[in-house]
Design an enzyme around this catalytic site. Sequence first.
Site, PDB file in Angstrom:
ATOM      1  N   GLN A   4       3.764  -9.960  13.172  1.00  0.00           N
ATOM      2  CA  GLN A   4       3.986  -8.688  13.883  1.00  0.00           C
ATOM      3  C   GLN A   4       2.688  -7.965  14.223  1.00  0.00           C
ATOM      4  O   GLN A   4       2.704  -6.889  14.795  1.00  0.00           O
ATOM      5  CB  GLN A   4       4.925  -7.773  13.091  1.00  0.00           C
ATOM      6  CG  GLN A   4       4.308  -7.139  11.848  1.00  0.00           C
ATOM      7  CD  GLN A   4       5.367  -6.393  11.040  1.00  0.00           C
ATOM      8  OE1 GLN A   4       6.276  -7.000  10.479  1.00  0.00           O
ATOM      9  NE2 GLN A   4       5.264  -5.079  10.998  1.00  0.00           N
ATOM     10  N   ALA A  26       0.871  -1.186   0.000  1.00  0.00           N
ATOM     11  CA  ALA A  26       0.000   0.000   0.000  1.00  0.00           C
ATOM     12  C   ALA A  26       0.904   1.230   0.000  1.00  0.00           C
ATOM     13  O   ALA A  26       0.826   2.100   0.875  1.00  0.00           O
ATOM     14  CB  ALA A  26      -0.965  -0.010   1.197  1.00  0.00           C
ATOM     15  N   HIS A  45       7.246   5.582   1.500  1.00  0.00           N
ATOM     16  CA  HIS A  45       7.952   4.367   1.055  1.00  0.00           C
ATOM     17  C   HIS A  45       8.860   4.699  -0.130  1.00  0.00           C
ATOM     18  O   HIS A  45       9.988   4.232  -0.208  1.00  0.00           O
ATOM     19  CB  HIS A  45       6.955   3.295   0.591  1.00  0.00           C
ATOM     20  CG  HIS A  45       6.058   2.771   1.660  1.00  0.00           C
ATOM     21  ND1 HIS A  45       4.693   2.980   1.658  1.00  0.00           N
ATOM     22  CD2 HIS A  45       6.306   2.011   2.758  1.00  0.00           C
ATOM     23  CE1 HIS A  45       4.147   2.384   2.695  1.00  0.00           C
ATOM     24  NE2 HIS A  45       5.101   1.787   3.387  1.00  0.00           N
ATOM     25  N   GLY A  65      12.218   3.912   7.696  1.00  0.00           N
ATOM     26  CA  GLY A  65      11.652   5.235   7.892  1.00  0.00           C
ATOM     27  C   GLY A  65      11.657   5.646   9.360  1.00  0.00           C
ATOM     28  O   GLY A  65      11.300   4.842  10.233  1.00  0.00           O
TER      29      GLY A  65
HETATM   30  P1  AMP Z   1       5.385  -0.289   6.365  1.00  0.00           P
HETATM   31  O1  AMP Z   1       5.012  -0.672   4.981  1.00  0.00           O
HETATM   32  O2  AMP Z   1       4.412   0.610   7.031  1.00  0.00           O
HETATM   33  O3  AMP Z   1       5.832  -1.457   7.195  1.00  0.00           O
HETATM   34  O4  AMP Z   1       6.677   0.620   6.212  1.00  0.00           O
HETATM   35  C1  AMP Z   1       7.794   0.209   5.465  1.00  0.00           C
HETATM   36  C2  AMP Z   1       8.900   1.202   5.676  1.00  0.00           C
HETATM   37  O5  AMP Z   1       8.466   2.494   5.248  1.00  0.00           O
HETATM   38  C3  AMP Z   1       9.304   1.340   7.148  1.00  0.00           C
HETATM   39  O6  AMP Z   1      10.706   1.496   7.230  1.00  0.00           O
HETATM   40  C4  AMP Z   1       8.580   2.588   7.564  1.00  0.00           C
HETATM   41  O7  AMP Z   1       9.181   3.251   8.644  1.00  0.00           O
HETATM   42  C5  AMP Z   1       8.686   3.422   6.287  1.00  0.00           C
HETATM   43  N1  AMP Z   1       7.664   4.472   6.282  1.00  0.00           N
HETATM   44  C6  AMP Z   1       6.333   4.338   6.521  1.00  0.00           C
HETATM   45  N2  AMP Z   1       5.720   5.544   6.496  1.00  0.00           N
HETATM   46  C7  AMP Z   1       6.693   6.458   6.230  1.00  0.00           C
HETATM   47  C8  AMP Z   1       6.695   7.881   6.069  1.00  0.00           C
HETATM   48  N3  AMP Z   1       5.598   8.604   6.196  1.00  0.00           N
HETATM   49  N4  AMP Z   1       7.880   8.478   5.798  1.00  0.00           N
HETATM   50  C9  AMP Z   1       9.024   7.747   5.683  1.00  0.00           C
HETATM   51  N5  AMP Z   1       9.083   6.414   5.812  1.00  0.00           N
HETATM   52  C10 AMP Z   1       7.942   5.773   6.087  1.00  0.00           C
END
Ligand code: AMP
Length: 283
Positions: free
Chosen positions: A61, A32, A37, A148
């Site tokens: 998780q 998503a 990302h 992130g």
């Molecule tokens: P997720 O798909 O939510 O598990 O996130 C995957 C990666 O994207 C992780 O390293 C998150 O910290 C990073 N991430 C999610 N949201 C953001 C954002 N708004 N800005 C920067 N990195 C992000």
Amino acid sequence: MFVFKSIKLLQDHLSENRPKFGKVGFVPTMGALHQGHLDLISASKAKGCYTVCTIYVNPTQFNNTEDFEKYPSTIELDIVKLTQNKCDVLFLPSSTEMYGNHVVADKYNFGAITNSFEGALRLGHFDGVITIVSKLFDAVKPDEVFFGQKDLQQCMVVKHLIGNRFYNIKMNIVPTKRESSGLAMSSRNVRLKDDERALAIRLYEALVFVKHQVLMGVVASEAISIAKAQWLNHPKLTLEYLALVDTNTMEQHEIAGPELHYAVIIACWCSNVRLIDNMLLTD
Ligand code: AMP
């Protein structure tokens, strides 16, 4: 962009291409995809890495079945975005590929880094994160990884894991991408209705307020009480925590030391969507 579903095919491809491209950069995600990302992909490309992204919604998780079941999936669109952003490889494993028939997490204890805040409120969450990140690091064998800052505690957990087991990997923490309102981008934001999205901005406002107060020397608990009353006192908002922490230890503090490796962190339910955000004192 190459797409692989099996670890074997991914590894064959990477061993073939590693000598040609030098460094492999790795961006794990749950899909998503939004601009946050894509910033991680750009950061990896900017460092000259042959860039591998994974999309895998890791069941171990999630401590909340509804959150797992309602986790958004937009795979076709994700592939378009990754291609446009020059991602080199997408790894799209199944649970069987990652876990075999035994979809369970190993147990980890890194002290407050795994046990405080997200670790305390989402029991088993970091066990799941560390288990899948370790499996993915073993599969991809990256030179550099990109996470992130949005998930600050997760960054500290991964930093610790790298220090313990994957010391050849370089960790990069990429700043949080925000909407123009200040709301941190998150895959879960699509579940917010318009009025809830407007309320969600208050998390950002509370962070900015507490950060400035702490920098002016106000004791954190005082600043937090004011922020709670001013922004978070609403029937659709349920605050789980708002705290000043030392990012190295994830322990709570009342006053920031001169080194400023501190952050204000927040977790708050906005109706039935749980949002997290943070701000470094140096942001
Ligand atoms: P997720 O798909 O939510 O598990 O996130 C995957 C990666 O994207 C992780 O390293 C998150 O910290 C990073 N991430 C999610 N949201 C953001 C954002 N708004 N800005 C920067 N990195 C992000």
